[in-house]
Design an enzyme around this catalytic site. Structure first.
Site, PDB file in Angstrom:
ATOM      1  N   ASP A  53       0.849  -0.977  -0.039  1.00  0.00           N
ATOM      2  CA  ASP A  53       0.388   0.341  -0.015  1.00  0.00           C
ATOM      3  C   ASP A  53       1.058   1.616  -0.185  1.00  0.00           C
ATOM      4  OD1 ASP A  53       1.125  -0.050   2.523  1.00  0.00           O
ATOM      5  OD2 ASP A  53      -1.369  -0.120   3.675  1.00  0.00           O
ATOM      6  N   SER A  54       2.271   0.817   0.050  1.00  0.00           N
ATOM      7  CA  SER A  54       3.281   1.764  -0.176  1.00  0.00           C
ATOM      8  C   SER A  54       3.429   2.754  -1.961  1.00  0.00           C
ATOM      9  CB  SER A  54       4.408   1.578   0.064  1.00  0.00           C
ATOM     10  OG  SER A  54       4.951   0.868  -0.649  1.00  0.00           O
ATOM     11  N   ASP A  92      -0.942  -6.333  -0.575  1.00  0.00           N
ATOM     12  CA  ASP A  92      -1.668  -4.995   0.771  1.00  0.00           C
ATOM     13  C   ASP A  92      -2.957  -5.629   1.243  1.00  0.00           C
ATOM     14  OD1 ASP A  92       0.825  -4.966   2.565  1.00  0.00           O
ATOM     15  OD2 ASP A  92       1.376  -3.248   1.673  1.00  0.00           O
ATOM     16  N   LYS A 122      -1.293  -9.568   3.030  1.00  0.00           N
ATOM     17  CA  LYS A 122      -0.673  -8.668   3.835  1.00  0.00           C
ATOM     18  C   LYS A 122      -1.458  -7.829   4.637  1.00  0.00           C
ATOM     19  CE  LYS A 122       2.618  -5.997   3.791  1.00  0.00           C
ATOM     20  NZ  LYS A 122       2.588  -4.914   5.071  1.00  0.00           N
ATOM     21  N   GLU A 124      -1.535  -5.495   8.615  1.00  0.00           N
ATOM     22  CA  GLU A 124      -0.702  -4.885   9.581  1.00  0.00           C
ATOM     23  C   GLU A 124      -1.272  -4.909  10.848  1.00  0.00           C
ATOM     24  OE1 GLU A 124       0.557  -1.192   9.077  1.00  0.00           O
ATOM     25  OE2 GLU A 124       1.083  -0.773   7.004  1.00  0.00           O
ATOM     26  N   GLU A 191       8.856  -4.444  10.645  1.00  0.00           N
ATOM     27  CA  GLU A 191       9.471  -3.264  10.167  1.00  0.00           C
ATOM     28  C   GLU A 191      10.197  -2.264  11.007  1.00  0.00           C
ATOM     29  OE1 GLU A 191       6.750  -1.301   7.834  1.00  0.00           O
ATOM     30  OE2 GLU A 191       7.486   0.941   7.466  1.00  0.00           O
TER      31      GLU A 191
END
Ligand code: KIV
Length: 273
Positions: A53-54, A92, A122, A124, A191
């Site tokens: 999602d970057s 993501d 993925k 978070e 991270e």
């Protein structure tokens, strides 16, 4: 001597990543968001492609990862999947599509898998999103966890500084990682935490720990392609190694093109019909 024992033809699967950890082979993961760059990344032999999602930052120019939508992530995932033959492709799940309730999380994950054809998702977070992860896993969708600095929570943290320096946060990270391992995630991204902590987690859990700014003791590493290739030059954290200056190369080439057009040098006879 090179320690790169990658088989450049065999398809990478979640099971294969765990085998790589077991035999001590490091996992190389990189982001890609579009067909053309995913093709280059895959053919170079990267093991895992993360449709991160970057993309919200580097593709859409947003300040954070929060605004990117499920439809946009599916669009990026679909483009990447058309190019990739060997790497495992992980998409993501964007902010707001899995934190609310586990039913919505499963529906979002199913849309990603069905519409993009990606191979894993993925998410978070740790114990707070356990129910969502379990529900997604129960549908046969592989899940990669993401702990430490979780950019979707930037408004809670208020900073992108190193996480888990304090004992309480480090203990929570260890217990979240154990939980993600136990419930069946196939990998965990960690991270921006102290190298010693990430190495300890990598030793304790069965599944691969992929670090970004988490030191050399992880089972693999992930970077954002636009950062490591020097396309995005406005981001220079200590953990980032720049392997190229693509922005510089592009600038020189584009300036030469402008000069050639203005001078009437392009196109020449051979470049015309
Ligand atoms: O979105 C992303 O690119 C990521 C990596 C930084 C791990 O989550």
């Amino acid at each position: 001597m090179s320690t790169n024992t990658t088989d450049n033809t065999r398809k990478v699967t979640t099971r294969r990543l765990i085998e790589m950890k077991q035999r001590g082979e490091k996992i190389a993961m990189l982001t890609a968001y579009d067909y053309s760059s995913a093709k280059i990344v895959d053919e170079a032999g990267v093991d895992v492609i993360l449709v991160g999602d970057s993309a919200s930052n580097v593709m859409a120019g947003n300040v954070t990862t929060l605004p990117i939508t499920l439809d946009q992530m599916i669009y990026h995932g679909k483009s990447v999947m058309k190019a990739v033959k060997r790497a495992l492709v992980v998409v993501d799940m964007p902010f707001g599509t899995y934190q609310g309730n586990s039913k919505e999380a499963l529906a979002s994950a199913i849309r990603i898998m069905k519409e993009s054809h990606a191979e894993a998702v993925k998410l978070e977070g740790g114990v707070e999103i356990r129910e969502s992860i379990e529900r997604i896993l129960s549908a046969g969708i592989p899940v990669c966890g993401h702990l430490g600095l979780t950019p979707q929570s930037i408004n809670k943290f208020g900073t992108y500084a190193v996480r888990a320096r304090q004992e309480a946060e480090a203990e929570k990270l260890i217990s979240d990682a154990r939980m993600l391992d136990e419930i069946g995630c196939f990998a965990i991204v960690i991270e921006k935490v102290p190298a010693e902590l990430a190495a300890r987690v990598a030793q304790e859990v069965r599944v691969p720990v992929i670090g970004i700014g988490a030191g050399g003791g992880c089972d693999g590493q992930v970077l954002v392609m636009h950062d490591m290739l020097g396309i995005n030059k406005g981001f220079s954290p200590r953990f980032l190694r720049r392997y190229a200056d693509l922005a510089g190369i592009m600038d020189t080439a584009i300036k030469q093109y402008i000069t050639d057009v203005k001078d009437g040098d392009f196109p020449n006879g051979e470049e015309s019909y």
